[in-house]
Write an enzyme that holds these catalytic residues in place. Structure first.
Site, PDB file in Angstrom:
ATOM      1  N   GLU A   1       8.980   2.349  11.117  1.00  0.00           N
ATOM      2  CA  GLU A   1      10.126   3.362  10.932  1.00  0.00           C
ATOM      3  C   GLU A   1       9.407   4.804  10.702  1.00  0.00           C
ATOM      4  O   GLU A   1       8.662   4.961   9.797  1.00  0.00           O
ATOM      5  CB  GLU A   1      11.222   3.091   9.811  1.00  0.00           C
ATOM      6  CG  GLU A   1      12.262   4.028   9.733  1.00  0.00           C
ATOM      7  CD  GLU A   1      12.191   5.170   8.887  1.00  0.00           C
ATOM      8  OE1 GLU A   1      11.730   6.169   9.491  1.00  0.00           O
ATOM      9  OE2 GLU A   1      12.458   5.101   7.800  1.00  0.00           O
TER      10      GLU A   1
ATOM     11  N   CYS B   1      13.380  11.149   6.762  1.00  0.00           N
ATOM     12  CA  CYS B   1      13.414  11.063   8.286  1.00  0.00           C
ATOM     13  C   CYS B   1      14.790  10.879   8.737  1.00  0.00           C
ATOM     14  O   CYS B   1      15.076  11.451  10.084  1.00  0.00           O
ATOM     15  CB  CYS B   1      12.701   9.494   8.540  1.00  0.00           C
ATOM     16  SG  CYS B   1      11.025   9.669   8.009  1.00  0.00           S
TER      17      CYS B   1
ATOM     18  N   LYS C   1       0.893  -1.205  -0.014  1.00  0.00           N
ATOM     19  CA  LYS C   1       0.001  -0.097   0.140  1.00  0.00           C
ATOM     20  C   LYS C   1       0.761   1.085   0.036  1.00  0.00           C
ATOM     21  O   LYS C   1       1.531   1.671   1.093  1.00  0.00           O
ATOM     22  CB  LYS C   1      -0.895  -0.006   1.227  1.00  0.00           C
ATOM     23  CG  LYS C   1      -2.007   0.994   1.231  1.00  0.00           C
ATOM     24  CD  LYS C   1      -1.455   2.351   1.622  1.00  0.00           C
ATOM     25  CE  LYS C   1      -2.572   3.465   1.359  1.00  0.00           C
ATOM     26  NZ  LYS C   1      -2.056   4.644   0.854  1.00  0.00           N
ATOM     27  N   HIS C   2       1.023   1.730  -1.055  1.00  0.00           N
ATOM     28  CA  HIS C   2       2.042   3.025  -1.314  1.00  0.00           C
ATOM     29  C   HIS C   2       1.379   4.155  -1.099  1.00  0.00           C
ATOM     30  O   HIS C   2      -0.018   4.429  -1.005  1.00  0.00           O
ATOM     31  CB  HIS C   2       2.679   2.970  -2.616  1.00  0.00           C
ATOM     32  CG  HIS C   2       4.123   3.203  -2.768  1.00  0.00           C
ATOM     33  ND1 HIS C   2       4.389   4.425  -1.765  1.00  0.00           N
ATOM     34  CD2 HIS C   2       5.156   3.049  -3.366  1.00  0.00           C
ATOM     35  CE1 HIS C   2       5.761   4.603  -1.910  1.00  0.00           C
ATOM     36  NE2 HIS C   2       6.026   3.849  -2.931  1.00  0.00           N
TER      37      HIS C   2
END
Length: 461
Positions: A234, A268, A160-161
């Site tokens: 993450e 990130c 699921k992008h």
């Protein structure tokens, strides 16, 4: 959020896609489960052959998929091509090393005898279909660093992008199909975020991995906890970049610029908080601000561009709010800080100084080319500022003092500590964080084992 390619350089909607209905999602989950039953029995050699072929195809597609990524989320095209090359390299690394990383382990003979057995081993077996909920900022790399180890371990993937990179998402499914992986080994689900919960509750989906925001992580972890399913998260990061007097200040300042604005500052693991010892603060700040001012902001398709637009209009608004809050609270704007008057979602490289603990930007992640400067009187204060964040993904430290190295390794609260260089990910090294940056690890042997059934096999005497 619609599933669409919207060019962030000008706000133009280029392609839109209908979300998959329940019947199509069900068909794909059913196919994933059926494929897993046979794919799990393939040899490491066969999986490695397929993954190596996927890497070859990705190398051939590098220019085309690089242009797609730049169009969908705005990163400079030279960085997009580098991302594709890194993915291919990591595929080859896992194709070469997975069998060794997942080799049977034999306990000590005396422990086997003490257990009353004649022999024993530990075997790593695949879990089944794994749901991957992935973000837009590294639309190839974030997926491949999950998919390569998962497929080599014998799992199958459901992706699921992010809704703003649908062409990249569809390319990934096609890539593995063209490489010869059995149908159902890797499938893209064109769905909105609201559909994730039901899929995660499906008993056929055995685990999940998510890279993304803190709220998204909480939602996935909550459902997975209720269903008692393994997850790897993450999440955000507000990484410190600490500069001590013993280092090369020119080099530290030069690399600091890249460390902050890589991927248009939307990473990130980008350095975000620059904590500089008072003895070298002025020299570093002068060089760092000059470097940020010198960056070329422009068309991300131009080879000479350093910084392109932010990925979404909302992302820019969120960044502006953090900068404006800091400015109202007394922070000094050393460069940037004003939205340019042009179409698209642009924001200039910005440096703020005079940050205090009450400012939102001290507590929240700035996802864009905005840096905050802090002055530290000594190593104790540097560590205190570095750890004064809800996040703990990675960290950067510039020092040539061995005693300082030992102190930072002991005391920094982060999943990675990079000395005299900027944080980077490599398939050989584990990647992940602590605190609100998430849990579990990707990459290396630690990452490939996250979605394995670690099985004790024991034989009686």
């Amino acid at each position: 959020m619609p599933i669409a390619t919207v060019n962030p350089a000008n706000g133009e909607t280029l392609k839109t896609y209908e979300a998959m209905g329940e019947e199509e999602v069900e068909r794909r989950i059913r196919l994933a489960e059926a494929t897993f039953r046979t794919y799990r029995t393939t040899t490491f050699a066969e999986r490695a052959r397929l993954l190596t072929r996927a890497a070859e195809l990705l190398d051939e597609d590098q220019a085309d998929i690089g242009a797609v990524m730049t169009t969908e989320m705005g990163k400079p095209v030279k960085q997009a091509r580098a991302e594709a090359a890194k993915c291919a390299k990591s595929m080859r690394w896992y194709a070469e090393h997975a069998e060794g990383l997942l080799a049977d382990e034999e306990p000590a003979e005396h422990d086997v005898k003490d257990s009353g057995g004649s022999r024993a081993l530990v075997r790593y077996r695949p879990l089944g279909p794994v749901l991957a909920v992935m973000p837009w900022n590294f639309p190839l790399w974030q997926v491949i660093r999950f998919a390569a180890p998962a497929l080599m371990a014998g799992n199958v993937g459901l992706l699921k992008h992010a809704s703003n990179v649908p062409q990249t998402a569809l390319y990934l499914e096609d890539l593995f199909h063209r490489a010869g992986f059995p149908e159902g080994c890797f499938q893209t689900l064109l769905i909105g975020s609201g559909a994730v919960d039901e899929i995660l509750r499906d008993e056929r989906v055995r685990a999940a991995t998510l890279t993304g925001s803190e709220p998204a992580g909480r939602a996935v972890a909550s459902t997975a906890g209720e269903m008692i399913k393994k997850t790897v998260l993450e999440l955000g990061g507000s990484d410190p970049y600490i500069v001590m007097p013993s280092t090369d200040i020119d080099r530290a300042a030069r690399i600091a610029v890249t460390a902050r604005v890589q991927n248009n500052g939307q990473s990130c693991i980008a350095a975000k908080r620059f904590i500089v010892h008072t003895d070298v603060y002025d020299a570093f700040a002068e060089r760092f601000v000059a470097g940020m001012k010198a960056l070329t902001v422009g068309d991300p398709m131009d080879e000479g561009t350093d910084v392109g637009p932010l990925s979404t209009e909302q992302g820019r608004a969120d960044l502006e709010e953090l900068v404006d809050d800091a400015r109202r609270s007394g922070a000094a704007v050393l460069c940037g800080g004003e939205r340019p008057d042009r179409e698209g979602w642009w924001y200039p490289p910005t440096v703020l100084a005079g940050i205090d603990r009450e400012m939102r930007i001290h507590r929240e992640e700035a996802f864009g080319p905005v840096a905050t400067l802090y002055r530290a009187g000594d190593i104790d204060e540097a560590v205190l500022i570095a750890n004064d964040t809800p996040f703990g993904l990675s960290s950067n430290v510039w020092t040539r003092d061995d005693a300082e190295v030992d102190r930072f390794v002991r005391d920094l609260e982060a999943g990675g500590i990079f000395f005299n260089g900027m944080t980077a990910s490599h398939p050989a090294f584990p990647f992940g964080g602590v605190k609100r940056s998430g849990y579990g690890r990707e990459l290396s042997g630690h990452g490939i084992r996250e979605f394995c059934n670690i099985t004790t096999v024991w034989h009686g005497a």
